[in-house]
Motif scaffolding. Structure first.
Motif, PDB file in Angstrom:
ATOM      1  N   ARG A 373       0.838  -1.204   0.000  1.00 51.24           N
ATOM      2  CA  ARG A 373       0.000   0.000   0.000  1.00 51.24           C
ATOM      3  C   ARG A 373       0.872   1.253   0.000  1.00 51.24           C
ATOM      4  NH1 ARG A 373      -0.541   3.014   4.751  1.00 51.24           N
ATOM      5  NH2 ARG A 373       0.678   2.136   6.461  1.00 51.24           N
ATOM      6  N   MET A 374       0.285   2.384  -0.385  1.00 48.15           N
ATOM      7  CA  MET A 374       0.957   3.671  -0.293  1.00 48.15           C
ATOM      8  C   MET A 374       0.703   4.263   1.104  1.00 48.15           C
ATOM      9  SD  MET A 374       2.501   4.304  -3.209  1.00 48.15           S
ATOM     10  CE  MET A 374       2.889   2.542  -3.302  1.00 48.15           C
ATOM     11  N   TRP A 375       1.756   4.711   1.756  1.00 48.59           N
ATOM     12  CA  TRP A 375       1.618   5.274   3.100  1.00 48.59           C
ATOM     13  C   TRP A 375       0.887   6.620   3.045  1.00 48.59           C
ATOM     14  CZ3 TRP A 375       5.876   4.584   7.282  1.00 48.59           C
ATOM     15  CH2 TRP A 375       6.246   3.243   7.371  1.00 48.59           C
ATOM     16  N   PRO A 382       5.093   1.123  10.188  1.00 47.48           N
ATOM     17  CA  PRO A 382       4.255   0.265   9.341  1.00 47.48           C
ATOM     18  C   PRO A 382       3.034  -0.247  10.114  1.00 47.48           C
ATOM     19  CG  PRO A 382       6.566  -0.365   9.172  1.00 47.48           C
ATOM     20  CD  PRO A 382       6.468   0.600  10.303  1.00 47.48           C
ATOM     21  N   ARG A 383       1.939  -0.470   9.414  1.00 46.46           N
ATOM     22  CA  ARG A 383       0.751  -1.054  10.027  1.00 46.46           C
ATOM     23  C   ARG A 383       0.928  -2.566  10.126  1.00 46.46           C
ATOM     24  NH1 ARG A 383      -3.812   2.163   6.415  1.00 46.46           N
ATOM     25  NH2 ARG A 383      -3.155   4.285   6.989  1.00 46.46           N
ATOM     26  N   SER A 384       0.126  -3.165  10.985  1.00 44.97           N
ATOM     27  CA  SER A 384       0.267  -4.606  11.248  1.00 44.97           C
ATOM     28  C   SER A 384       0.004  -5.457  10.012  1.00 44.97           C
ATOM     29  CB  SER A 384      -0.678  -5.030  12.375  1.00 44.97           C
ATOM     30  OG  SER A 384      -2.027  -4.738  12.020  1.00 44.97           O
ATOM     31  N   ASP A 385      -0.813  -4.939   9.067  1.00 44.72           N
ATOM     32  CA  ASP A 385      -1.121  -5.717   7.864  1.00 44.72           C
ATOM     33  C   ASP A 385      -0.290  -5.291   6.655  1.00 44.72           C
ATOM     34  OD1 ASP A 385      -2.272  -3.233   7.645  1.00 44.72           O
ATOM     35  OD2 ASP A 385      -4.171  -3.953   6.787  1.00 44.72           O
ATOM     36  N   ASP A 386       0.751  -4.477   6.874  1.00 43.84           N
ATOM     37  CA  ASP A 386       1.607  -4.058   5.770  1.00 43.84           C
ATOM     38  C   ASP A 386       2.482  -5.212   5.283  1.00 43.84           C
ATOM     39  OD1 ASP A 386       0.816  -1.493   5.335  1.00 43.84           O
ATOM     40  OD2 ASP A 386       2.352  -0.545   6.568  1.00 43.84           O
ATOM     41  N   ARG A 463       8.862   1.122  -1.294  1.00 45.60           N
ATOM     42  CA  ARG A 463       8.353   1.053   0.074  1.00 45.60           C
ATOM     43  C   ARG A 463       6.959   1.653   0.250  1.00 45.60           C
ATOM     44  NH1 ARG A 463      11.903  -1.928   0.399  1.00 45.60           N
ATOM     45  NH2 ARG A 463      13.617  -2.048   1.912  1.00 45.60           N
ATOM     46  N   GLY A 464       6.482   2.353  -0.764  1.00 43.71           N
ATOM     47  CA  GLY A 464       5.185   2.999  -0.624  1.00 43.71           C
ATOM     48  C   GLY A 464       5.244   4.286   0.182  1.00 43.71           C
ATOM     49  N   TRP A 465       6.446   4.836   0.346  1.00 45.27           N
ATOM     50  CA  TRP A 465       6.602   6.090   1.105  1.00 45.27           C
ATOM     51  C   TRP A 465       6.258   7.270   0.206  1.00 45.27           C
ATOM     52  CZ3 TRP A 465      12.074   4.304   2.974  1.00 45.27           C
ATOM     53  CH2 TRP A 465      11.917   3.316   3.967  1.00 45.27           C
ATOM     54  N   THR A 466       5.296   8.048   0.593  1.00 43.52           N
ATOM     55  CA  THR A 466       4.788   9.136  -0.248  1.00 43.52           C
ATOM     56  C   THR A 466       5.091  10.525   0.305  1.00 43.52           C
ATOM     57  OG1 THR A 466       2.639   8.983   0.846  1.00 43.52           O
ATOM     58  CG2 THR A 466       2.934   7.692  -1.174  1.00 43.52           C
ATOM     59  N   TYR A 467       5.503  10.596   1.568  1.00 40.36           N
ATOM     60  CA  TYR A 467       5.897  11.865   2.191  1.00 40.36           C
ATOM     61  C   TYR A 467       7.352  11.750   2.635  1.00 40.36           C
ATOM     62  CZ  TYR A 467       1.017  13.433   2.449  1.00 40.36           C
ATOM     63  OH  TYR A 467      -0.260  13.836   2.138  1.00 40.36           O
ATOM     64  N   TRP A 468       8.019  12.899   2.678  1.00 44.08           N
ATOM     65  CA  TRP A 468       9.440  12.876   3.023  1.00 44.08           C
ATOM     66  C   TRP A 468       9.680  12.354   4.440  1.00 44.08           C
ATOM     67  CZ3 TRP A 468      13.176  12.777  -0.302  1.00 44.08           C
ATOM     68  CH2 TRP A 468      13.010  13.367  -1.550  1.00 44.08           C
TER      69      TRP A 468
END
Length: 964
Positions: A373-375, A382-386, A463-468
């Motif tokens: 998923r995209m963060w 990370p969330r438990s279901d990531d 990684r789905g990281w969308t913010y710095w």
């Protein structure tokens, strides 16, 4: 300063347009680069490709100094100003020559000198020197120092920038030659500026980057102007001028402020108890890894390319299977055996594939990313279901204690996190969550989205990281946010700027992209920008506050800069007038500065506009000058046309770039030509350290183009240009050869090739050419294999140079009769004998000689290891057919091989007499060729020629003594 109305010397050539001691400046530049973090400006923060300050100083003095009718004296004066003359080097000497070297040199000196310093009754090495007074020790050091070559002296010397300029005696000689009255470099700059421009000299850099050019300009005493489209570059440049160049009081003020901010944060971290354990130890490093679920077995697998943590301490992480929960506990083992440590080098992820420790098939990591998923902004962990989870697996603790002598000592311990450590981890996350919204609003931590791009796509895609802020874990954000909160209380502008750069440095060394290095003796965190990318990692290092102190605290060197102005501005719209522009543009550059610096701008977003209200906090991607297509070329024309407009008719420019391909030169020629500039000189300086050469044929030097406004309006035709280029190439080479000093060279082999380019550019850019419209030529699309007229003329210039530069020791009459491959081979051997192994240099030689099949003559074509085959290495290859196989040089090489192989000179002589047509007519040419090859045995670096060279000498003698 008050401007005067002294008439400007419009048509007076400057020193750098006539000559430049490139070998010495190269050695000094290389020495400065090798200093690494000891360089003056690197302590301010990360920038890619700062130019050495010694190169900038040499360039500026080279532009200001006049060229007289005594070039040898001009060079001597230049070297005195740079403290690169013999006396200047002696004044710069700050380290003693070791005893072993002193003894080695004494043993080859006269018996009288030996008796003065050696004890005849002692034979052991170090004790052979008799007891010397301080004056005698100094005399011996000077005696040996003077016998050294320039490059041998440099390790014992400080850099020119660390000196206060020439000695009083040198100033007397300098002033006599120049007609000046200076006692310091700034005073000389003032007088030379008045003489050349009629006022104090103004120097600008519209691509200021890390600030080297404006900084050294202002330190020399010029009025300095620096601008860059990128505000991160502008901030670094401003800090170099106003903090490093602000003098002792400013540096102390900044250092005090940094210490106060650090201590305030230290008190808070200690009060929270998130870095201390019950034993009183403090954590300075936290190691984290990613976990994923193996799609085949359902087990959760910790990911790392290797599990060695500290090789010098024999520490590694051991994966212990938990069958019940289908996961792995991680134990930290200290004092491991060599076999255990070797096994730990193999990790659970290799070549982007998951390898389960319990066996089973490997899985591409890319397969797992398909359900990633995209963060969102509020995500900190990370969330438990990531797909990708994260866990703390090792803490490095520092224990401090008092030893038996009452001294404070420390020792390190590597431990797996226990229950109390997990609680402290949870507390750190909770503390950040409490402050998260407020800190984002105030700009203490980033709130910006990551804009997709060539480099910024990586964290989004992998990684789905969308913010710095996603590039930092909770501990990192908490620590950096605390520093930012405390730093916001500073009010002095220099302290504020230093604090911002400190946050930038700290974020570079403390992110999820900061690699852990387990190398023996170097167990440390490696900064985010270890290269020019945003590479996500499977395991990484997180700093505790004590570990982060060094990167947060700027390393400042004392300096004094004069008047300066810095702004964030596009070069295409600069409004500043300068007498000289010295620029290092992003020409064909692969570094995506605009994207990479957004990492820092995310931290500067709220604070930078308060400090510099007229600046923007935007990387200006749309305006960035980059690439190599027609849009890039149009941007470059616009930039340099503007700079030409913003300098007087007698103004000067230097453009620095790092390409040596004729097509690139042709492009740059057209760009500068279209901008209304003409080339008056070009020099190349070695600026790259060995560590920068990695793999591939990387450029090792920086090309300096000296430019003036083009004033000539009368047009020429292309056929007229060809003859002018040939004459100018020959004139340039003859001038350089006349200035050469064989015992202490000023130029390398590549410099003569470059001089041919420069000579061609001088002619091509001096006035309009009827058949070529430079603007239209720049903007039109190119076919892949197209050779443009300008490129053809430049390539022809190299051919002229190759023909003109007869190898030393070879008869010119023989040279003229050799084929293209014979010339390439013999000239290539001379180049090799000078220690030149760059592939590009041999490529240019081959182009110049028209030697298309030259690769068959190479023993190695690897980057920076290129060399030619010796006679023995060539053996029987290329011995038949037409061309090189039938040539005189090839027959001589095989004859040499025969002598070595049989240990009989007659074997080689018989081959020559049998295989060379008209042997007796060719006898003199054969002797000359063998004599040339025989000299190679005296070149220590050419080990492959030791036996072959000796055989060549014997064979030359045999041919000489052979009579009809």
């Amino acid at each position: 300063m008050t401007e005067q109305t002294k008439p400007p010397l419009v048509n007076t050539s400057c020193f750098m347009e006539q000559q430049f001691p490139v070998a010495k400046v190269s050695m000094e530049s290389y020495k400065e680069r090798k200093a690494g973090n000891g360089q003056t400006l690197t302590g301010l923060g990360k920038w890619w490709g700062r130019k050495p300050l010694v190169l900038v100083r040499a360039s500026l003095l080279g532009l200001l100094l006049p060229a007289t009718d005594n070039p040898e004296k001009d060079r001597d004066i230049f070297l005195k100003l740079m403290t690169m003359d013999p006396e200047g080097l002696w004044r710069r000497k700050s380290r003693s020559i070791p005893t072993n070297r002193l003894l080695d040199e004494l043993l080859v000196l006269s018996p009288g000198i030996q008796r003065r310093f050696l004890d005849p009754a002692v034979s052991t090495d170090k004790s052979r020197l008799r007891h010397l007074t301080s004056d005698e020790r100094e005399e011996l050091q000077r005696l040996v120092f003077d016998r050294m070559s320039y490059s041998e002296k440099l390790p014992y010397c400080d850099r020119p920038e660390q000196m206060d300029g020439p000695s009083e005696e040198a100033w007397n000689e300098i002033n006599t030659h120049l007609g000046t009255h200076a006692a310091s470099l700034p005073e000389l700059v003032e007088e030379l500026g008045q003489s050349r421009f009629g006022h104090h000299p103004r120097v600008g850099d519209a691509f200021c980057g890390g600030g080297s050019i404006p900084f050294e300009t202002a330190r020399l005493g010029c009025d300095a102007y620096g601008s860059d489209l990128n505000p991160v570059a502008a901030l670094l440049t401003w800090a170099s001028l106003n903090i490093v160049g602000g003098g002792e009081e400013v540096v102390k003020s900044v250092e005090t402020a940094q210490e106060q901010v650090y201590e305030a944060v230290d008190r808070q971290i200690t009060e929270w108890g998130i870095e201390h354990n019950s034993l009183g130890w403090r954590a300075d490093i936290f190691l984290y890894c990613i976990e994923v679920q193996d799609p085949e077995s359902g087990w959760w697998i910790p990911l790392a390319p290797g599990w060695v943590i500290a090789a010098s301490k024999n520490v590694f992480a051991k994966l212990v299977p938990d069958e019940k929960n289908k996961c792995y506990e991680i134990e930290i083992v200290e004092g491991a055996s060599e076999d255990e440590l070797e096994a730990a080098k193999e990790g659970t992820v290799r070549n982007s594939r998951l390898f389960p420790p319990h066996g089973g098939p490997s899985t591409p990591i890319e397969v797992m990313r398909r359900t990633m998923r995209m963060w969102e902004n509020q995500d900190i962990v990370p969330r438990s279901d990531d797909v990708f989870r994260e866990r703390l697996y090792c803490i490095r603790w520092v224990e401090t204690f008092i030893d038996e002598r009452g001294r404070e000592q420390s020792r390190r311990h590597y431990r797996a996190p226990n229950i109390e450590d997990i609680k402290r981890e949870s507390k750190a996350i909770g503390l950040l969550q409490e402050r998260f919204n407020e800190w984002q609003e105030k700009g203490y931590i980033p709130s910006r989205r990551i804009e997709p791009g060539a480099k910024t796509d990586e964290p989004i895609r992998t990684r789905g990281w969308t913010y710095w802020h996603h590039l930092f874990n909770a501990r990192q954000l908490l620590l950096l946010g605390l520093l930012a909160q405390e730093g916001a209380k500073l009010r002095d502008s220099r302290q504020q700027a230093a604090f911002l750069l400190g946050i930038g440095r700290a974020s570079d060394w403390n992110s999820r992209l900061a690699r852990w290095n387990p190398t023996p003796g170097k167990e440390c965190i490696v900064q985010t920008y270890g290269n020019q990318a945003l590479n996500t990692l499977y395991n990484y290092g997180c700093s505790g506050l004590t570990y982060l102190k060094a990167p947060f605290s700027l390393r400042l060197v004392l300096a004094q800069c004069f008047e300066s102005t810095v702004t964030a501005q596009d070069a295409r719209i600069t409004s500043q007038n300068c007498d000289m522009w010295v620029t290092d543009p992003p020409y064909g550059d692969a570094v995506n500065y605009h994207e990479l610096t957004e990492f820092y701008l995310a931290w500067y977003e709220k604070a930078l506009p308060k400090l510099f209200p007229s600046w923007y906090v935007d990387s200006k991607r749309a305006l960035a000058v980059q690439g190599s297509n027609e849009n890039f070329r149009r941007s470059m024309v616009d930039c340099y046309r503007r700079l030409a407009e913003k300098m007087p008719d007698n103004g000067l420019q230097i453009v620095m770039f790092t390409h040596q391909d004729a097509a690139v030169w042709a492009d740059l020629t057209m760009i500068l030509w279209a901008a209304g500039l003409r080339v008056t000189a070009a020099w190349t300086i070695a600026t790259e350290t060995d560590s920068a050469l990695k793999q591939g044929n990387y450029v090792q030097g920086t090309v300096l183009l000296v430019l003036r406004k083009r004033i000539e309006t009368e047009s020429l035709f292309l056929d007229e240009i060809t003859h002018q280029v040939e004459a100018e190439v020959r004139r340039q080479l003859d001038t350089m050869l006349a200035l050469e000093d064989n015992s202490d060279p000023n130029f390398g082999d590549a410099d003569y090739q470059l001089a041919a380019y420069a000579a061609a550019l001088r002619v091509l850019t001096s006035q309009p050419i009827e058949e070529i419209d430079p603007v239209r030529e720049i903007l039109r699309p190119r076919s892949q294999n197209e050779t443009r007229p300008v490129e053809h003329l430049i390539r022809n210039a190299v051919k002229i140079a190759c023909d003109h530069l007869v190898p030393r020791g070879l008869d010119p009459s023989l040279w003229k009769r050799l084929s293209s491959l014979e010339r390439f081979y013999l000239k290539g051997l001379e180049v090799e004998s000078h220690g030149e192994y760059r592939n590009g240099v041999y490529q240019e030689l081959a182009r110049g000689f028209g030697a298309a099949d030259y690769t068959d003559l190479l023993a190695s074509a690897q980057a920076n290891e290129t060399r030619l085959k010796s006679a023995g290495e060539m053996g029987r290859r290329l011995l038949s057919g037409e061309g090189f196989g039938a040539s005189l040089v090839r027959q001589c090489l095989f004859a040499i091989h025969q002598v070595v192989k049989s240990d009989e000179t007659s074997a080689g002589l018989n081959w020559l007499k049998t295989e060379i047509p008209d042997y007796w007519d060719q006898r003199e040419r054969t002797i000359q060729t063998l004599d040339y090859l025989a000299r190679l045995r005296h070149v220590s670096a050419m080990t492959a020629w030791q036996k072959d060279g000796h055989a060549a000498a014997l064979l030359a003698g045999a041919v000489r003594n052979d009579h009809v």
